[in-house]
Design an enzyme around this catalytic site. Structure first.
Site, short mmCIF file in Angstrom:
data_model
loop_
_atom_site.label_atom_id
_atom_site.label_comp_id
_atom_site.label_asym_id
_atom_site.label_seq_id
_atom_site.Cartn_x
_atom_site.Cartn_y
_atom_site.Cartn_z
N THR A 97 -90.45 -74.04 14.73
CA THR A 97 -90.20 -74.42 16.12
C THR A 97 -89.00 -73.63 16.60
O THR A 97 -87.88 -73.86 16.14
CB THR A 97 -89.94 -75.93 16.24
OG1 THR A 97 -91.11 -76.64 15.84
CG2 THR A 97 -89.60 -76.31 17.68
N LYS A 172 -94.75 -77.82 22.00
CA LYS A 172 -93.95 -78.52 20.99
C LYS A 172 -92.68 -79.10 21.62
O LYS A 172 -92.27 -80.22 21.29
CB LYS A 172 -93.58 -77.57 19.85
CG LYS A 172 -92.64 -78.16 18.78
CD LYS A 172 -93.27 -79.28 17.97
CE LYS A 172 -92.28 -79.96 17.03
NZ LYS A 172 -91.90 -79.16 15.87
N LYS A 240 -81.54 -79.42 16.88
CA LYS A 240 -81.95 -78.02 17.02
C LYS A 240 -83.04 -77.92 18.10
O LYS A 240 -82.97 -77.06 18.99
CB LYS A 240 -82.49 -77.52 15.68
CG LYS A 240 -82.82 -76.03 15.64
CD LYS A 240 -83.97 -75.75 14.69
CE LYS A 240 -85.30 -76.08 15.33
NZ LYS A 240 -86.47 -75.71 14.59
#
Lengths: 291, 291
Positions: A97, A172, A240
């Site tokens: 990701t 995502k 993150k």
């Protein structure tokens, strides 16, 4: 004839995913930062490559599963990277990701060699990786997607082609906005309940089946009540992803006040040493706010 | 022998709820601000009372379903209110969503007359009221709850005794924190998706079955995409409940940053004239922030 595959990045997600590809009868070469993590796969017939470049030389499809944008940039564009061995007709599938805009730049570089780069971030955690029930959100060339889809079905359950390059990463990030803000809702609601003297199990039973229901409430609520802060998905990783969301929102000149708030509250959780704990440990920040 | 019941407040929720009690064979007297709203029930055999006091005189259990704290205070404590006819052994059941602390003060007044006051706010909307599938969250004396529970089962499906007086209201506010913050998550996530060019139906399909899933996403997401802002639950009512949450949080010296944020964003929705629209119209505030 078996497919010739490479898998780069054998962490908690990549290792079981590569294992599914191997078990399905494919020829598999692997590379990862710490060779010891490959030992199980090597014992089962995978071959070792000394670098992403070497792995790419012998593979038609190269899977990558590392952590953040700089990691993918290094694996693909760096010295001894995938790009050096990229060639016409081969496909790179990135399960990490990372930044959607950086993804598009990497994909451009790969396409200059006649190869295709698909972004294919995953959702479902280590359990999903082990049980091959991952959701895989894919962006990039549709024909390349069609070619690798049977391989993705070996590792996941909900496989979606989301659109052109970057669309998998963007989807995502949509997922992570929902996950993190719903988690914040559960933390705030259960702290409100606890400080007002309600029975928490009874409260979840009373509200969980209706309009207040969510995966986060059903799965993380009971862990918060039990004080079980073991990671399903660690706060450091959620942060993150929230940084990717805030950066993508800035690039698009979009306001994401809810994601921004939960990011701030996770800053506090990390300051208190909860970075390696599961995202449900955010409830401790709310409890501290009520002391 | 049929129960002698009274129902005060025949709005979009109260009217069908009273209808279920009548259909179950109970004797029913009704009172509401606008008598025309009682016509259907009167035609089916309910009797009219000129005031809450008059309704209470002939009933063993008095149900109330009005809007806000001052409305319940007026119905119970006001001139010609329920309290004037309250007596030993009778039970007042308040289905309105109002202040938990005000609820406890009203319950104290009622108990001085030897009667019991239960807070019993509902969730499930007009559809739940019509289909008798409401969730009913009850606070107050347990024995009184046990006596009225069979009547509540005529109107709802998930009936929970949550604890002492006020616990039903507090549980409803927990419900509303979850509902409103999850809705904010959906608005922010879909706006992020739309402004980044994703296909919204495909996005919901890709993320909705996993950790990002919620009732709000499954039910309000498609309405946002279709631009269908008709009210399931109106923003004006959601704001009333958020004000109750913020007030209860202040009373308990609790921080509720997520509920506070969604309240602010709904202020903007109301300013734009969306107060009577459904809560999914919050997405228009997020879209405006991205122009």
């Amino acid at each position: 004839m078996p497919n010739s595959l490479a898998f780069i990045g054998l962490g908690v997600m990549g290792e079981p995913m590569a294992g599914h590809l191997l078990a399905a009868g494919n020829s598999l070469v692997v590379n990862t930062r710490t060779k010891a993590k490959a030992s199980g796969l090597l014992a089962r017939g995978a071959r070792w490559a000394e670098s992403p470049e070497d792995a790419t030389k012998v593979a038609d499809v190269v899977f990558i599963c590392v952590t953040d944008t700089p990691d993918v940039q290094k694996v693909v564009l760096g010295e001894s990277g995938v790009l050096r061995a990229a060639r016409q007709g081969m496909i790179v599938v990135d399960h990490s990701t990372i930044s959607p805009s950086a993804t598009r730049r990497i994909a451009d570089e790969v396409s200059k060699r006649g190869a295709q780069f698909l972004d294919a971030p995953i959702s479902g955690g280590d359990v999903g990786a082990k049980n091959a029930t991952l959701a895989i959100m894919v962006g990039g060339d549709r024909a390349a997607f069609d070619r690798v889809e049977p391989l993705l079905r070996v590792m996941g359950k909900t496989i979606t082609w989301c659109g052109p390059s970057g669309a998998g990463q963007l989807t995502k990030l949509v997922n992570q906005i929902l996950v993190s803000v719903n988690n914040m809702a559960v933390c705030e609601a259960l702290t409100f309940a606890k400080k007002n003297g309600l029975d928490l199990e009874k409260t979840i039973a009373a509200v969980g089946a209706g309009a207040a229901g969510s995966w986060q409430l059903a799965n993380l609520g009971p862990k918060m009540i039990a004080g079980d802060f073991r990671p399903g998905f660690a706060i450091d990783l959620q942060q993150k992803d929230l940084k990717l969301i805030l950066a993508a929102a800035y690039e698009a000149r979009l306001a994401t006040p809810a994601a921004s708030l939960v990011h701030q509250l996770f800053n506090s959780a990390q300051a208190a040493g909860s970075g390696k704990e599961g995202t449900q440990a955010l409830v401790k920040v709310f409890e501290k706010l009520a002391i």
